[in-house]
Design a protein around this motif. Sequence first.
Motif, PDB file in Angstrom:
ATOM      1  N   ALA A 137       0.830  -1.310   0.521  1.00  0.00           N
ATOM      2  CA  ALA A 137       0.046  -0.241  -0.404  1.00  0.00           C
ATOM      3  C   ALA A 137       0.959   1.176   0.177  1.00  0.00           C
ATOM      4  O   ALA A 137       0.495   2.083   0.087  1.00  0.00           O
ATOM      5  N   VAL A 138       2.490   1.463  -0.087  1.00  0.00           N
ATOM      6  CA  VAL A 138       2.899   2.506   0.136  1.00  0.00           C
ATOM      7  C   VAL A 138       3.881   2.083  -1.152  1.00  0.00           C
ATOM      8  O   VAL A 138       4.476   1.313  -1.800  1.00  0.00           O
ATOM      9  N   ARG A 139       4.428   3.492  -1.958  1.00  0.00           N
ATOM     10  CA  ARG A 139       4.785   3.666  -2.903  1.00  0.00           C
ATOM     11  C   ARG A 139       6.440   4.412  -3.070  1.00  0.00           C
ATOM     12  O   ARG A 139       5.771   5.180  -1.905  1.00  0.00           O
ATOM     13  N   LEU A 140       7.327   4.053  -3.637  1.00  0.00           N
ATOM     14  CA  LEU A 140       8.765   4.777  -3.639  1.00  0.00           C
ATOM     15  C   LEU A 140       8.352   6.305  -4.567  1.00  0.00           C
ATOM     16  O   LEU A 140       8.335   6.078  -5.278  1.00  0.00           O
ATOM     17  N   VAL A 141       8.549   7.259  -3.276  1.00  0.00           N
ATOM     18  CA  VAL A 141       8.646   8.452  -4.897  1.00  0.00           C
ATOM     19  C   VAL A 141       9.653   9.276  -4.941  1.00  0.00           C
ATOM     20  O   VAL A 141      10.096   9.309  -3.379  1.00  0.00           O
ATOM     21  N   ASP A 142       9.413  10.431  -5.467  1.00  0.00           N
ATOM     22  CA  ASP A 142      10.882  11.633  -4.807  1.00  0.00           C
ATOM     23  C   ASP A 142      10.491  12.366  -3.699  1.00  0.00           C
ATOM     24  O   ASP A 142       9.895  12.751  -2.948  1.00  0.00           O
ATOM     25  N   PRO A 143      11.599  11.766  -3.420  1.00  0.00           N
ATOM     26  CA  PRO A 143      11.807  12.288  -1.352  1.00  0.00           C
ATOM     27  C   PRO A 143      11.619  14.046  -1.244  1.00  0.00           C
ATOM     28  O   PRO A 143      10.524  14.553  -0.519  1.00  0.00           O
ATOM     29  N   THR A 144      11.828  14.832  -2.220  1.00  0.00           N
ATOM     30  CA  THR A 144      11.322  16.311  -1.820  1.00  0.00           C
ATOM     31  C   THR A 144       9.687  16.615  -2.545  1.00  0.00           C
ATOM     32  O   THR A 144       9.494  16.393  -2.699  1.00  0.00           O
ATOM     33  N   GLY A 145       9.264  16.893  -0.871  1.00  0.00           N
ATOM     34  CA  GLY A 145       8.300  17.627  -0.758  1.00  0.00           C
ATOM     35  C   GLY A 145       6.795  16.374   0.071  1.00  0.00           C
ATOM     36  O   GLY A 145       5.817  15.900   0.111  1.00  0.00           O
ATOM     37  N   ALA A 146       7.450  15.908   0.039  1.00  0.00           N
ATOM     38  CA  ALA A 146       7.102  13.816   0.553  1.00  0.00           C
ATOM     39  C   ALA A 146       7.174  14.048   2.124  1.00  0.00           C
ATOM     40  O   ALA A 146       7.456  14.362   3.027  1.00  0.00           O
ATOM     41  N   ALA A 147       5.645  13.399   2.724  1.00  0.00           N
ATOM     42  CA  ALA A 147       5.648  13.397   3.987  1.00  0.00           C
ATOM     43  C   ALA A 147       6.975  12.354   5.240  1.00  0.00           C
ATOM     44  O   ALA A 147       6.912  13.047   5.913  1.00  0.00           O
ATOM     45  N   LEU A 148       6.712  11.946   4.204  1.00  0.00           N
ATOM     46  CA  LEU A 148       7.588  10.796   4.667  1.00  0.00           C
ATOM     47  C   LEU A 148       8.978  10.444   3.750  1.00  0.00           C
ATOM     48  O   LEU A 148       8.693   9.474   2.893  1.00  0.00           O
ATOM     49  N   ALA A 149      10.053  10.029   4.486  1.00  0.00           N
ATOM     50  CA  ALA A 149      10.927   9.109   3.324  1.00  0.00           C
ATOM     51  C   ALA A 149      11.844   8.678   4.300  1.00  0.00           C
ATOM     52  O   ALA A 149      12.064   8.816   5.481  1.00  0.00           O
ATOM     53  N   GLY A 150      12.688   8.142   3.382  1.00  0.00           N
ATOM     54  CA  GLY A 150      13.539   7.515   3.554  1.00  0.00           C
ATOM     55  C   GLY A 150      14.660   6.727   3.340  1.00  0.00           C
ATOM     56  O   GLY A 150      14.749   7.093   2.745  1.00  0.00           O
ATOM     57  N   ARG A 151      15.768   5.779   4.099  1.00  0.00           N
ATOM     58  CA  ARG A 151      17.504   5.474   2.996  1.00  0.00           C
ATOM     59  C   ARG A 151      16.859   4.613   3.064  1.00  0.00           C
ATOM     60  O   ARG A 151      16.796   3.289   4.374  1.00  0.00           O
ATOM     61  N   VAL A 152      17.196   3.963   1.611  1.00  0.00           N
ATOM     62  CA  VAL A 152      16.991   2.470   1.280  1.00  0.00           C
ATOM     63  C   VAL A 152      18.280   1.594   2.761  1.00  0.00           C
ATOM     64  O   VAL A 152      19.744   2.091   2.218  1.00  0.00           O
ATOM     65  N   VAL A 153      18.084   0.656   3.211  1.00  0.00           N
ATOM     66  CA  VAL A 153      19.020   0.256   3.432  1.00  0.00           C
ATOM     67  C   VAL A 153      19.554  -1.082   3.575  1.00  0.00           C
ATOM     68  O   VAL A 153      20.439  -2.240   3.864  1.00  0.00           O
ATOM     69  N   HIS A 154      17.778  -1.991   3.247  1.00  0.00           N
ATOM     70  CA  HIS A 154      18.338  -2.795   2.365  1.00  0.00           C
ATOM     71  C   HIS A 154      17.150  -3.768   1.230  1.00  0.00           C
ATOM     72  O   HIS A 154      16.199  -3.186   1.287  1.00  0.00           O
ATOM     73  N   ARG A 203      15.240  -0.659  -9.988  1.00  0.00           N
ATOM     74  CA  ARG A 203      15.751  -1.382  -8.823  1.00  0.00           C
ATOM     75  C   ARG A 203      16.527   0.281  -8.092  1.00  0.00           C
ATOM     76  O   ARG A 203      17.527   0.856  -8.166  1.00  0.00           O
ATOM     77  N   PRO A 204      16.043   0.608  -6.527  1.00  0.00           N
ATOM     78  CA  PRO A 204      16.448   1.196  -5.580  1.00  0.00           C
ATOM     79  C   PRO A 204      18.221   1.161  -5.254  1.00  0.00           C
ATOM     80  O   PRO A 204      17.721  -0.274  -5.342  1.00  0.00           O
ATOM     81  N   ARG A 205      18.560   1.536  -4.624  1.00  0.00           N
ATOM     82  CA  ARG A 205      19.997   1.535  -4.413  1.00  0.00           C
ATOM     83  C   ARG A 205      20.277   1.683  -3.058  1.00  0.00           C
ATOM     84  O   ARG A 205      19.740   2.853  -2.544  1.00  0.00           O
ATOM     85  N   ILE A 206      20.998   0.902  -2.484  1.00  0.00           N
ATOM     86  CA  ILE A 206      21.476   1.219  -1.138  1.00  0.00           C
ATOM     87  C   ILE A 206      21.927   2.578  -0.628  1.00  0.00           C
ATOM     88  O   ILE A 206      22.810   2.814  -1.090  1.00  0.00           O
ATOM     89  N   GLY A 207      21.296   3.452   0.720  1.00  0.00           N
ATOM     90  CA  GLY A 207      21.862   4.242   0.682  1.00  0.00           C
ATOM     91  C   GLY A 207      21.390   5.331   0.012  1.00  0.00           C
ATOM     92  O   GLY A 207      21.257   6.482   0.724  1.00  0.00           O
ATOM     93  N   GLU A 208      20.986   5.335  -0.897  1.00  0.00           N
ATOM     94  CA  GLU A 208      19.334   6.735  -1.656  1.00  0.00           C
ATOM     95  C   GLU A 208      17.893   7.030  -0.982  1.00  0.00           C
ATOM     96  O   GLU A 208      18.259   5.962   0.475  1.00  0.00           O
ATOM     97  N   THR A 209      17.797   7.393  -1.351  1.00  0.00           N
ATOM     98  CA  THR A 209      16.938   8.598   0.132  1.00  0.00           C
ATOM     99  C   THR A 209      15.534   8.436  -0.878  1.00  0.00           C
ATOM    100  O   THR A 209      15.757   9.240  -2.561  1.00  0.00           O
ATOM    101  N   TRP A 210      14.502   7.914  -0.240  1.00  0.00           N
ATOM    102  CA  TRP A 210      13.070   7.791  -1.315  1.00  0.00           C
ATOM    103  C   TRP A 210      11.908   8.168  -0.291  1.00  0.00           C
ATOM    104  O   TRP A 210      12.245   8.341   0.620  1.00  0.00           O
ATOM    105  N   GLY A 211      11.029   8.862  -1.324  1.00  0.00           N
ATOM    106  CA  GLY A 211       9.805   9.105  -0.579  1.00  0.00           C
ATOM    107  C   GLY A 211       8.964   8.170  -0.071  1.00  0.00           C
ATOM    108  O   GLY A 211       8.793   7.442  -1.172  1.00  0.00           O
TER     109      GLY A 211
END
Lengths: 282, 372
Positions: free
Chosen positions: B291-308, B338-346
């Motif tokens: 129920a959640v998608r990865l989006v551009d982090p700018t302006g996203a209410a919630l963002a995080g760094r890919v760890v695994h 694919r997102p890469r580890i260390g990247e930040t995504w919204g």
Amino acid sequence: MTRIGLPARRFSVGAIARDAVLLALAVVTLAPFVWMVSTSLKAPDEILTTDLHLWPRRLAASENYAHAFAAVPLGRYLLNGVIVTATILALQLAIAVPAAFALAKSEFRGRRLLFGAVLLGLLVPYHAIAVPLFVGLHALGLLDTYAALVTPFAISVFGIFLMRQFFLSLPDDLVDAARMDGMSELAIVWRVMVPAAGPAISAFAIFSVVAHWNDYFWPLIAVSSDTLFTPPLGVVAFRNDDAGTNYGVLMAAATVIVTPLVAAFLLAQRRFVEGIAFTGVK
Amino acid sequence: MARIEIDGIEKRFGRTPVLRGIDLDVAAGEFLSLVGPSGCGKSTLLRIVAGLTREDRGAIRLAGEDVDHLAARDRDLAMVFQNYALYPHLTVAENIAVPLVMRRLTTAQRLPLVGRHLSGSRAAHAAIAADVARVAETLGIAALANRRPGELSGGQRQRIALGRAMVRRPKAFLMDEPLSNLDAKLRVEMRSEIASLHRRLETTFVYVTHDQAEAMTMSDRIAVMMDGAVLQVGTPDAVYADPDDLRVAEFVGSPKINVITADAALAAALGVDATRAPDPDGLRLAFRTEAVRLVDPTGAALAGRVVHLENFGSDLMVHLAVAAAVPIVVRRDPHDPRPRIGETWGLSIRPDRLLVFDAAGRRLRSVVGRGA
């Protein structure tokens, strides 16, 4: 290189030493029996000599064994032995198996107390209560009967304990499955527990039969009639012979008495091993 | 086929309450799973239904009849156990025959050797043999008829246990973790087999498991139990998508649902009208990995760094560290970039799939997201 070789060599030296010790112990254990059989084959003049030889110069087996059966009703004693040990074992199992099942698989008030009583019973040797038993049997007028030989041993706390420990190792689900399948508690005991407890029953049977076949103490107290003598009492009859002990005949009788036990043990031992291998319950 | 009514069942072991007033109604022919972590009381409840354990309070009714006074063997229920509980000294065919032998034959007819020659005995034995053969055929174990359980694999043993349960057409089947001792692959196979067995037999099944996947895949309805209480009863869909309690949401579904603690501001940013909650700052927000998608982090209410990254082949699980302690897991198609580890995504959460709970874990349905 030597490091790799070393453990194997040390192991083999250890194995040889171990086997030597076991062999020595086996010789010590077996020697009296071998001597018994050897003596039973010898004529009197050959027995009471100073030189040591196992095989007799003159085989006196037929005289000794014939005399053993002629002097006392040895066949009768053997039959008594079979009757007494078989009855004791049957009664012990008939009582110990349901009792052990209740202690292992049923929940009821006082179960711990009853099991404590069983453990307490294990601590008391029957010799300690021989006098009260004797007095009790006298009061009942049962002395010098088969009942006197059998009844004191009908309840075996050791049997109850052994069976309980074995039943504890059987999964509770097995009992519950039997209940769901429509069995009564007694049906569970005889249709599920007893067949599953084959190894434990064999083990107990060996202990019980050996103990009661060889028992000398209690039959000596409980019976006085020659017709009720068990094998060990029969052997002793030779020692009290007026004409002095004839060791050849005595040992022949002893050999006859020991043979059924040895045979039974060898048979049971095989079953025993099979039984342990069969316990794929889990 | 019978309805099972469980009415206010309470049970204590010593001082510890194990069941705290369980009410459940299992419809005739229904497949109901009791699911929960170990120690939640589900097995005890099943044993009470079976008559193997006595309840302290409450009542069990089978097909409308009170059965509390009946022993297990008189309730006409069949049970399958986790460790199969087959009789080790009997062959496969004899094992399956036991319930029939105990019910159809008289004591005299059950006697070895003699029993077979009594009047009517031959016909009864023949009927039993025929029924056993039919069941063995159904379960594909006919070839094993003369083997003993000790020689068989876990899967075969479990089939025999099922056969023993099926053979007398009981009012209902009770199953206590029947697949737990099987390896993972066989478990999945047996899942569909048990479900199809249920469809064929059209009998009531009560199935106890700690494995939510088993409950989800086989059941008509699931009862989620925790700490001796039923938290929610419903279809697998309802329990998965619309849980009443955060513990239910967390227990059901794999991977585990994402949960974040949100203050009023974050909640508002995610589309939750926190002002209507009793305690707007202690909300727990939960959402499934899909129920959640990865989006551009700018302006996203919630963002995080890919760890695994966890690649299952069919799905790619992206673990993102956000401010909250536990990483958030996002399910993606492995064929997408694919997102890469260390990247930040919204993170963009579907508002209609956002579940709101209060600090105690109770669902707040009035405080819904925009989309609903």
